[in-house]
Design a protein around this motif. Structure first.
Motif, PDB file in Angstrom:
ATOM      1  N   PHE A  63      24.394  44.649 -24.053  1.00  0.00           N
ATOM      2  CA  PHE A  63      25.530  43.824 -24.474  1.00  0.00           C
ATOM      3  C   PHE A  63      25.166  43.054 -25.741  1.00  0.00           C
ATOM      4  CE2 PHE A  63      28.176  39.947 -24.202  1.00  0.00           C
ATOM      5  CZ  PHE A  63      29.428  40.516 -24.080  1.00  0.00           C
ATOM      6  N   VAL A 434      28.175  51.486 -21.853  1.00  0.00           N
ATOM      7  CA  VAL A 434      29.304  50.612 -21.523  1.00  0.00           C
ATOM      8  C   VAL A 434      29.027  49.196 -22.022  1.00  0.00           C
ATOM      9  CG1 VAL A 434      30.647  49.587 -19.650  1.00  0.00           C
ATOM     10  CG2 VAL A 434      29.990  51.994 -19.532  1.00  0.00           C
ATOM     11  N   SER A 435      27.830  48.696 -21.762  1.00  0.00           N
ATOM     12  CA  SER A 435      27.479  47.323 -22.146  1.00  0.00           C
ATOM     13  C   SER A 435      27.449  47.160 -23.659  1.00  0.00           C
ATOM     14  CB  SER A 435      26.119  46.944 -21.547  1.00  0.00           C
ATOM     15  OG  SER A 435      26.173  46.957 -20.136  1.00  0.00           O
ATOM     16  N   LEU A 438      30.986  46.987 -24.862  1.00  0.00           N
ATOM     17  CA  LEU A 438      31.593  45.704 -24.513  1.00  0.00           C
ATOM     18  C   LEU A 438      31.084  44.597 -25.428  1.00  0.00           C
ATOM     19  CD1 LEU A 438      31.555  45.921 -20.627  1.00  0.00           C
ATOM     20  CD2 LEU A 438      33.569  45.862 -22.105  1.00  0.00           C
ATOM     21  N   SER A 441      33.049  44.829 -28.399  1.00  0.00           N
ATOM     22  CA  SER A 441      34.451  44.448 -28.176  1.00  0.00           C
ATOM     23  C   SER A 441      34.679  42.961 -28.398  1.00  0.00           C
ATOM     24  CB  SER A 441      34.887  44.833 -26.758  1.00  0.00           C
ATOM     25  OG  SER A 441      34.377  43.934 -25.782  1.00  0.00           O
ATOM     26  N   THR A 442      33.609  42.154 -28.349  1.00  0.00           N
ATOM     27  CA  THR A 442      33.772  40.720 -28.593  1.00  0.00           C
ATOM     28  C   THR A 442      34.153  40.448 -30.042  1.00  0.00           C
ATOM     29  OG1 THR A 442      31.427  40.369 -29.135  1.00  0.00           O
ATOM     30  CG2 THR A 442      32.066  40.190 -26.812  1.00  0.00           C
ATOM     31  N   LEU A 463      30.546  46.537 -16.484  1.00  0.00           N
ATOM     32  CA  LEU A 463      31.940  46.122 -16.348  1.00  0.00           C
ATOM     33  C   LEU A 463      32.081  44.710 -15.786  1.00  0.00           C
ATOM     34  CD1 LEU A 463      33.569  49.432 -15.038  1.00  0.00           C
ATOM     35  CD2 LEU A 463      33.660  48.475 -17.348  1.00  0.00           C
ATOM     36  N   THR A 465      30.544  42.080 -16.867  1.00  0.00           N
ATOM     37  CA  THR A 465      30.655  41.200 -18.031  1.00  0.00           C
ATOM     38  C   THR A 465      32.073  41.214 -18.584  1.00  0.00           C
ATOM     39  OG1 THR A 465      28.352  41.653 -18.573  1.00  0.00           O
ATOM     40  CG2 THR A 465      29.704  40.694 -20.307  1.00  0.00           C
ATOM     41  N   ALA A 466      32.713  42.385 -18.572  1.00  0.00           N
ATOM     42  CA  ALA A 466      34.085  42.492 -19.064  1.00  0.00           C
ATOM     43  C   ALA A 466      35.032  41.623 -18.249  1.00  0.00           C
ATOM     44  CB  ALA A 466      34.537  43.949 -19.031  1.00  0.00           C
ATOM     45  N   LEU A 471      37.255  40.600 -21.416  1.00  0.00           N
ATOM     46  CA  LEU A 471      37.173  41.429 -22.609  1.00  0.00           C
ATOM     47  C   LEU A 471      38.208  42.550 -22.550  1.00  0.00           C
ATOM     48  CD1 LEU A 471      33.286  41.666 -22.876  1.00  0.00           C
ATOM     49  CD2 LEU A 471      34.829  40.037 -23.995  1.00  0.00           C
ATOM     50  N   MET A 473      39.163  46.470 -23.620  1.00  0.00           N
ATOM     51  CA  MET A 473      38.663  47.756 -24.099  1.00  0.00           C
ATOM     52  C   MET A 473      39.296  48.884 -23.290  1.00  0.00           C
ATOM     53  SD  MET A 473      34.726  48.985 -24.778  1.00  0.00           S
ATOM     54  CE  MET A 473      34.165  49.020 -23.073  1.00  0.00           C
ATOM     55  N   ILE A 543      40.265  45.555 -19.229  1.00  0.00           N
ATOM     56  CA  ILE A 543      39.651  46.879 -19.256  1.00  0.00           C
ATOM     57  C   ILE A 543      40.600  47.901 -18.646  1.00  0.00           C
ATOM     58  CG2 ILE A 543      37.717  48.277 -18.433  1.00  0.00           C
ATOM     59  CD1 ILE A 543      36.992  46.250 -20.569  1.00  0.00           C
TER      60      ILE A 543
END
Length: 584
Positions: A63, A434-435, A438, A441-442, A463, A465-466, A471, A473, A543
């Protein structure tokens, strides 16, 4: 609590953090733990620091990598002592080879508790070996003026090293004695705009070398520019102008930022991965000079074309001193800022005919038409083509490795849109995808992730964290129930062990994962369902997971049939003196 100990702990740690922030480091990803308490609390206390908390260290590291990749500046990664830091290792390795600046902080037991059987203690000095650019075991906290200066100097040194070309991760190991609680009332972070700093100047091309290279460039009649991942975005326009000035085709990897944007695309090749598989074309497209920027492109066909060429002068241009020459064909390794290198040679145009460029352009355009004409059946390639066409203006697409990035290489054609495509190509792994996406994505207004089912499963924890930070995405999962790329390799010819060892079918239904993490979910089995799902996902916050069900065997057959179709058509045109028409 001992007031003197707390005073030392507080001011020493705060001085380190204050200098980091003064040098532009304002985001930290924290993996919770006890021994890292002083750093965690003082980071959270700083009004200019954005903190993220992720309980899974491996996910946390990727991340942070994604944020640093999006911002192109260092991000702090913080964890406790013990094996927590070991879980950072895959992301640190990726950062090292992808040239991403990370500042890794591992808390540690004090020296008297090392290697004596104390709990949650491992050997953390030089934990990451040669996979970080610099590593230091910090002194125990002290608050004397000289030690506060030491803390500040150590901070700015790490930022400077991480940002120096080639960029990469650095590691601080912080030993702390208990008690671990700093006194936040003692800390009032200053707003000093001018503290310690490291200034990096531009790498210029020496004039004597410039004259030598200019002569070689003038004598070349069939030069070729190759742009791979890692090309500086601020160098794109200069590279394009350099190519146009000298009539040089530009082979542009999808991660080079050159296939899209508002610059000219007249000499940019985007279908070379397909036509460089054709033996009859390789000789007539053989260059007499190769100029490379960035890492080696994704395309295996291109790599083999370059590797199997006879001895050709090859310039490898890089801002740093990292060695990016897997074919070992380089003849000149030029450490220079890419834009400055190109501008050194754009004042002299050596040819007005540019017949060599027209030949490449003709082959590329014909291949593109054949790819679109020959690929009619719905499969992963067609889905990727439709996804790329659908991406809204200003979107960022993160791609997993294996088949997703290769399908993007095939179907991401030059365009005028402002699109950015990223992937973890430092080590080409599938962990942490994925991380990483994400993390990016910030910073992205419109974020998409293209990923296979194995890589998605490998980092489902990301996921969390999302959901925690709300977040946004859209995740497109190509579910062919296994490792699709292995079906293209010789291992697929062994029917007895292939599925167990390489195909690795999981038979998972990702609808359950979507429910677990509160994500929107779409199950796609046909072409007609795909675009409506993308359009609906665009309207939903958070998400969204679009699971595209595909068949590995059919996908391999379709790809090979397409390559064979293009090859047959191009060979027929070659036999009909088709190439000669490009130079007329």
């Amino acid at each position: 609590m001992n007031d003197e100990h707390q005073h030392k702990l507080t001011h020493y740690t705060a001085a380190f953090i204050e200098e980091l922030v003064g040098n532009g480091v304002d985001e930290v990803v924290i993996s919770p733990g006890s021994r890292s308490t002083p750093l965690a609390l003082l980071f959270a206390h700083h009004p200019k620091v954005k903190t993220y908390v992720n309980v899974d260290e491996r996910s946390a590291a990727f991340f942070a990598l994604g944020i640093a990749k999006a911002e192109n500046k260092p991000v702090v990664l913080l964890c406790s002592s013990g094996t927590a830091g070991a879980n950072y290792y895959p992301a640190i390795i990726e950062a090292r080879y992808a040239r991403i600046p990370l500042i890794v902080l591992t808390a540690d037991r004090p020296h008297e508790l090392r290697e004596v059987g104390a709990p949650q203690a491992i050997q953390q000095i030089d934990l990451y070996g040669k996979h970080v650019k610099w590593s230091t075991d910090m002194a125990l906290p002290e608050s004397s003026p000289s030690m506060l200066e030491y803390a500040r100097s150590s901070a700015v040194r790490g930022v400077g090293v991480s940002r120096a070309h080639p960029q990469g991760p650095v590691h601080y190991n912080f030993p702390f004695r208990e008690p671990l609680i700093p006194d936040l009332k003692q800390v009032e972070y200053s707003d000093v705009k001018r503290g310690k700093r490291v200034i990096h100047g531009d790498l210029q091309l020496p004039s004597t070398l410039k004259n030598e290279l200019q002569t070689e460039l003038m004598e070349s009649e069939r030069g070729l520019i190759v742009c791979g991942p890692g090309v500086s975005q601020d160098a794109v326009q200069s590279i394009v102008e350099f190519g146009e000035c000298h009539g040089l085709p530009i082979v542009a990897d999808p991660l080079s930022f050159i296939r899209s944007g508002n610059h000219s695309k007249e000499n940019i090749m985007d279908c070379y991965d397909t036509f460089l598989r054709i033996d009859e074309l390789k000789e007539v497209l053989r260059p007499d000079l190769i100029i490379r920027f960035g890492a080696m492109p994704v395309s295996k066909a291109l790599m083999l074309f370059l590797k199997n060429s006879p001895d050709i002068p090859t310039w490898v241009v890089s801002e740093g001193e990292d060695w990016q020459d897997p074919t070992a064909k380089g003849t000149d390794y030029i450490h220079c800022r890419e834009s400055l290198f190109c501008k050194s040679f754009t004042s002299h145009s050596f040819s007005n005919e540019h017949s060599w460029l027209h030949r490449w352009v003709g082959v590329n355009n014909e291949t593109k038409d054949l790819l679109l004409k020959g690929h009619q059946e719905w499969d992963e390639g067609m889905a990727v083509h439709q996804l790329l066409h659908h991406l809204p203006e200003g979107s960022t697409l993160f791609s997993s490795n294996s088949m997703p990035i290769r399908d993007i290489d095939t179907y991401f054609f030059t365009n005028e849109r402002s699109l950015q495509i990223y992937a973890n190509r430092g080590t080409n792994g599938i962990d942490g995808v994925v991380s990483t996406a994400l993390g990016m994505s910030t910073k992205a207004e419109s974020m998409y992730l293209l990923i296979g089912d194995l890589a998605f499963f490998h980092d489902l924890n990301g996921l969390l964290t999302a959901r925690k930070y709300q977040l946004d995405m859209t995740i497109v999962v190509m579910n062919n129930n296994g490792g699709g790329i292995f079906s293209y390799l010789p291992q697929a010819n062994d029917p007895n062990h292939f599925e167990d060892l390489f195909g690795t079918p999981m038979d998972l239904e990702f609808a359950h994962a979507a429910k677990l993490y509160g994500a929107g979910y779409f199950h796609i089995t046909s072409q007609e369902e795909f675009i409506p799902a993308l359009q609906e996902a665009d309207q939903r916050q958070g998400i969204n997971i679009i699971e595209v069900m595909t068949n590995r065997e059919n996908n391999v057959a379709n790809h090979r049939n397409l390559w064979n179709f293009v090859s047959r058509e191009m060979v027929n045109k070659v036999k009909g003196d088709y190439l000669d028409s490009f130079s007329e």
